[in-house]
Design an enzyme around this catalytic site. Structure first.
Site, mmCIF file in Angstrom:
data_model
loop_
_atom_site.group_PDB
_atom_site.id
_atom_site.type_symbol
_atom_site.label_atom_id
_atom_site.label_comp_id
_atom_site.label_asym_id
_atom_site.label_seq_id
_atom_site.Cartn_x
_atom_site.Cartn_y
_atom_site.Cartn_z
ATOM 1 N N LEU A 41 -15.905 -8.389 18.063
ATOM 2 C CA LEU A 41 -15.119 -9.199 18.946
ATOM 3 C C LEU A 41 -13.967 -9.679 18.010
ATOM 4 C CD1 LEU A 41 -17.868 -11.189 20.550
ATOM 5 C CD2 LEU A 41 -16.789 -9.015 21.645
ATOM 6 N N ASP A 42 -12.773 -9.952 18.635
ATOM 7 C CA ASP A 42 -11.659 -10.641 18.059
ATOM 8 C C ASP A 42 -12.120 -11.939 17.404
ATOM 9 O OD1 ASP A 42 -10.064 -8.745 18.979
ATOM 10 O OD2 ASP A 42 -9.159 -10.031 20.757
ATOM 11 N N MET A 43 -11.478 -12.575 16.422
ATOM 12 C CA MET A 43 -11.973 -13.615 15.611
ATOM 13 C C MET A 43 -11.804 -15.013 16.618
ATOM 14 S SD MET A 43 -10.431 -15.311 12.189
ATOM 15 C CE MET A 43 -8.881 -16.172 13.026
#
Length: 294
Positions: free
Chosen positions: A129-131
């Site tokens: 997942l993106d940060m």
């Protein structure tokens, strides 16, 4: 890395050779080691490579260091890991926003390091997942299960649903098929690129209209970087709080991996997890009360 995997076979009757090769995706070299070392037992007995394994038979595989060389990473903080599902092979956790799934440098501490500390063993990323995104994310607990999970991901057999708070009023249901490529000037960003981009497919369903915004459910059919963020922004519905694609501020990116489901590759049990996010719900509540409106 020495470890033993034991499980009752849920698969249709097949030979040991086909079971290891076709169902469990064990590489040829490691299958060779298993055979010559007699490290495959069925119901506690060594067997011939062409022996039939029947549904319910207990399979025991023992792997040595030469099969899977030890991989070590720095451990993080076990107590910050929120487990949604866990067994001997797989762990699904609820990632908080603002934390990377894995580090870019060997010494960088990210979610993977915290999970490895929780499991007391090095774990492996299946998807990321993106940060800025929170929610359910899947990890492998050993290198044996990793290629099996990767195949599920490639075959689109791991179903991921995201919730997003998007600008404007979206259609009730929409399928976005825009190809996605890299931004030429900003390496952080992705753009719709019909000519050179990679195919991407996102199913979007409006759950609720809220004060000039829409709470939407997004289902990924491909896994491109920033896929949901780019698709929504390209169609005039950028995600609120997105630092790259939206001008509508919020205390966090309003994108959350709400649920994840798949059939367990060793037991064939249907696994479904739902992740909650207090910060996502807090921003949503403020938006409902018009605190963030315009």
């Amino acid at each position: 890395m020495a470890f033993t995997v034991t499980f009752p076979s849920p698969y249709p009757d097949t030979t040991v050779k086909d079971l290891l090769e076709q169902h469990l995706l064990i590489p040829r070299k490691i299958r060779h080691f298993l055979r010559i070392k007699k490290h495959v037992l069925v119901n506690g007995r060594a067997i011939n490579w062409q022996s039939l394994v029947q549904t319910g038979d207990v399979l025991e595989l023992t792997f040595d260091e030469e099969d899977y060389p030890e991989k070590t990473i720095p451990w993080g903080q076990a107590d910050i890991v929120e487990v949604l599902y866990e067994d001997d092979h797989i762990i699904v956790v609820n990632k908080p926003e603002g934390l990377k799934t894995h580090g870019n440098e060997p010494t960088e501490i990210a979610l993977l390091n915290h999970i490895s500390a929780h499991c007391q063993q090095t774990c492996y990323v299946v998807h990321r997942l993106d940060m800025e995104t929170s929610g359910a994310v899947l990890f492998a607990k050993n290198p044996f299960i990793l290629p099996i999970l990767n195949r599920l991901l490639e075959d689109k057999a791991i179903h991921r649903d995201y919730w997003a708070l998007a600008e404007g009023d979206t259609e009730k249901e929409k399928i976005y098929r825009d190809k996605i490529g890299r931004h030429r000037q900003d390496r952080r960003k992705r753009v719709v690129d019909p000519k050179n981009g990679q195919p991407a497919l996102t199913l979007v369903r409006c759950l609720k209209s809220l004060n000039g915004a829409s709470l939407v459910n997004c289902q990924l059919k491909t896994g491109r970087t920033h896929q949901i963020r780019v698709h929504l922004s390209n169609h005039g519905h950028a995600i609120i709080g997105d630092p790259l694609y939206s001008k509508r501020p919020a205390s966090r990116l309003m994108l959350h991996a709400h649920s994840l489901s798949f059939v367990h590759p060793l037991t064939l049990e249907k696994i479904t997890v739902v992740a909650a996010s207090k910060t996502f719900e807090q921003v949503l509540a403020k938006w409902k009360s018009s605190s963030y409106k315009k």
